[in-house]
Design an enzyme around this catalytic site. Structure first.
Site, PDB file in Angstrom:
ATOM      1  N   GLN A 161       0.820  -1.208   0.000  1.00  0.00           N
ATOM      2  CA  GLN A 161       0.000   0.000   0.000  1.00  0.00           C
ATOM      3  C   GLN A 161       0.857   1.262   0.000  1.00  0.00           C
ATOM      4  OE1 GLN A 161      -2.792  -0.847  -1.093  1.00  0.00           O
ATOM      5  NE2 GLN A 161      -4.291  -0.584   0.553  1.00  0.00           N
TER       6      GLN A 161
ATOM      7  N   ALA B  17      -0.469   0.597  13.575  1.00  0.00           N
ATOM      8  CA  ALA B  17      -1.220   1.531  14.405  1.00  0.00           C
ATOM      9  C   ALA B  17      -0.825   1.447  15.874  1.00  0.00           C
ATOM     10  CB  ALA B  17      -2.720   1.263  14.256  1.00  0.00           C
TER      11      ALA B  17
ATOM     12  N   HIS C 100      -9.555  -3.174  11.323  1.00  0.00           N
ATOM     13  CA  HIS C 100      -8.453  -4.122  11.151  1.00  0.00           C
ATOM     14  C   HIS C 100      -7.497  -4.148  12.346  1.00  0.00           C
ATOM     15  CE1 HIS C 100      -9.756  -4.693   7.111  1.00  0.00           C
ATOM     16  NE2 HIS C 100      -9.316  -3.539   6.651  1.00  0.00           N
TER      17      HIS C 100
ATOM     18  N   GLU D 158     -11.877   4.301   7.942  1.00  0.00           N
ATOM     19  CA  GLU D 158     -12.200   2.893   7.682  1.00  0.00           C
ATOM     20  C   GLU D 158     -10.962   1.997   7.712  1.00  0.00           C
ATOM     21  OE1 GLU D 158     -14.935   0.512   4.533  1.00  0.00           O
ATOM     22  OE2 GLU D 158     -15.732   2.433   5.236  1.00  0.00           O
TER      23      GLU D 158
END
Length: 301
Positions: A122, A151, A172, A168
């Protein structure tokens, strides 16, 4: 970030090990499968969208342009939580292809936007998609950057961020309390957090959702409970934690868009709308602030 991704089974494993901190299902969905290319995500933003600002009659047919606008408007809804963002430093957690990071820089006058994603593919796509902005001499040179990071372990110094946002991606996160602590650490005194995603409404709902929605059953998403997510932010020391439901601008419109697309409607089971209408899950915006009197870890009065 996902609705109905391609299935993964025992005979169809990921190629090679998952990137650090990523379960195999997440690694493959955002790696070789590249969810941003799925037609349901026209425009490549990879979110359900926020649809209330679309022009024209509410009951008109929804177009691909509407779909892209809805994805952009979800970012705008979140970014609107920041007061006077001009010149500030922002962090976009779970940036994907970096399209929302670029929108934030372009439309909100931020001084610097850092897009962060746990998947190396990504980050590579974000740099490619935003190559013109990143090129030497471009207006955004030095103001837009992309880095790989999880994160729950943000690779940035204490007190380095004014505006932290996530669109969004939190469904995850395997360690929401860890994310909350890291958010509190990297935010400057007086900084703000705003995130949006879908959460289970209750613990009982979280237990039921995997039987209804395959992404919960196969390990792509985690059925976090919204009150527990808010509680994690509070426990991390963030203040004025607020929770706002925006499901009325998300679920029905998205379901209607999918139903109107010949190439998508037969593959769309409408289970997210069912989960919303039966009170199992909803879409939320969570906001919080860092204490204005807080000092980064290690500082002394």
């Amino acid at each position: 970030m996902t609705q109905q991704p391609p299935p993964a089974g025992p005979a169809d494993p990921p190629d090679g090990p998952a990137p650090p901190d990523l379960p195999d299902r997440v690694a493959r969905t955002y790696g070789e499968l590249d969810l941003s290319t799925v037609p349901a995500f026209a425009g490549g933003f990879i979110n359900f969208g926020y649809w209330t600002g679309l022009p024209g009659p509410a009951d008109r047919p929804l177009t691909e342009a509407d779909r892209i606008r809805s994805e952009q408007d979800l970012y705008r809804l979140v970014l609107g939580a920041f007061d006077r963002p001009r010149g500030r430093t922002a962090l976009d957690i779970g940036c994907g292809r970096g399209l929302g990071s670029a929108l934030a820089l372009r439309e909100y006058g931020l001084g610097t936007v850092i897009g962060m994603d746990a998947h190396p593919d990504q980050i590579a796509r974000a740099r490619e998609a935003n190559a013109a902005l990143l090129a030497p001499g471009a207006d955004a040179t030095g103001r837009l950057e992309f880095l790989q990071g999880a994160a729950q372990r943000i690779p940035l110094p204490d007190g380095s961020i004014d505006c932290l946002f996530s669109v969004e991606a939190a469904q995850h996160f395997r360690d929401l309390p860890g994310f909350a602590r890291e958010a509190a650490r990297v935010l400057r005194p007086g900084g703000r957090l705003a995130l949006t995603t879908f959460f289970a409404r209750t613990r009982a709902a979280a237990r039921v959702l995997p039987a209804l929605l395959p992404p919960y059953a196969d390990g792509l998403d985690v059925p976090h409970v919204v009150d527990e997510a808010a509680g994690a932010l509070t426990a991390a020391g963030l203040r004025e934690v607020r929770v706002r439901s925006i499901g009325d601008g998300v679920w029905e419109y998205y379901d209607r868009y999918m139903a109107q697309q010949p190439g998508l409607r037969d593959e769309w089971p409408r289970r997210y709308l069912t989960a919303y209408e039966t009170g199992l899950l909803d879409y939320y915006v969570l906001t919080a602030g860092a204490d204005r009197d807080a000092r980064p870890a290690g500082d002394t009065p």
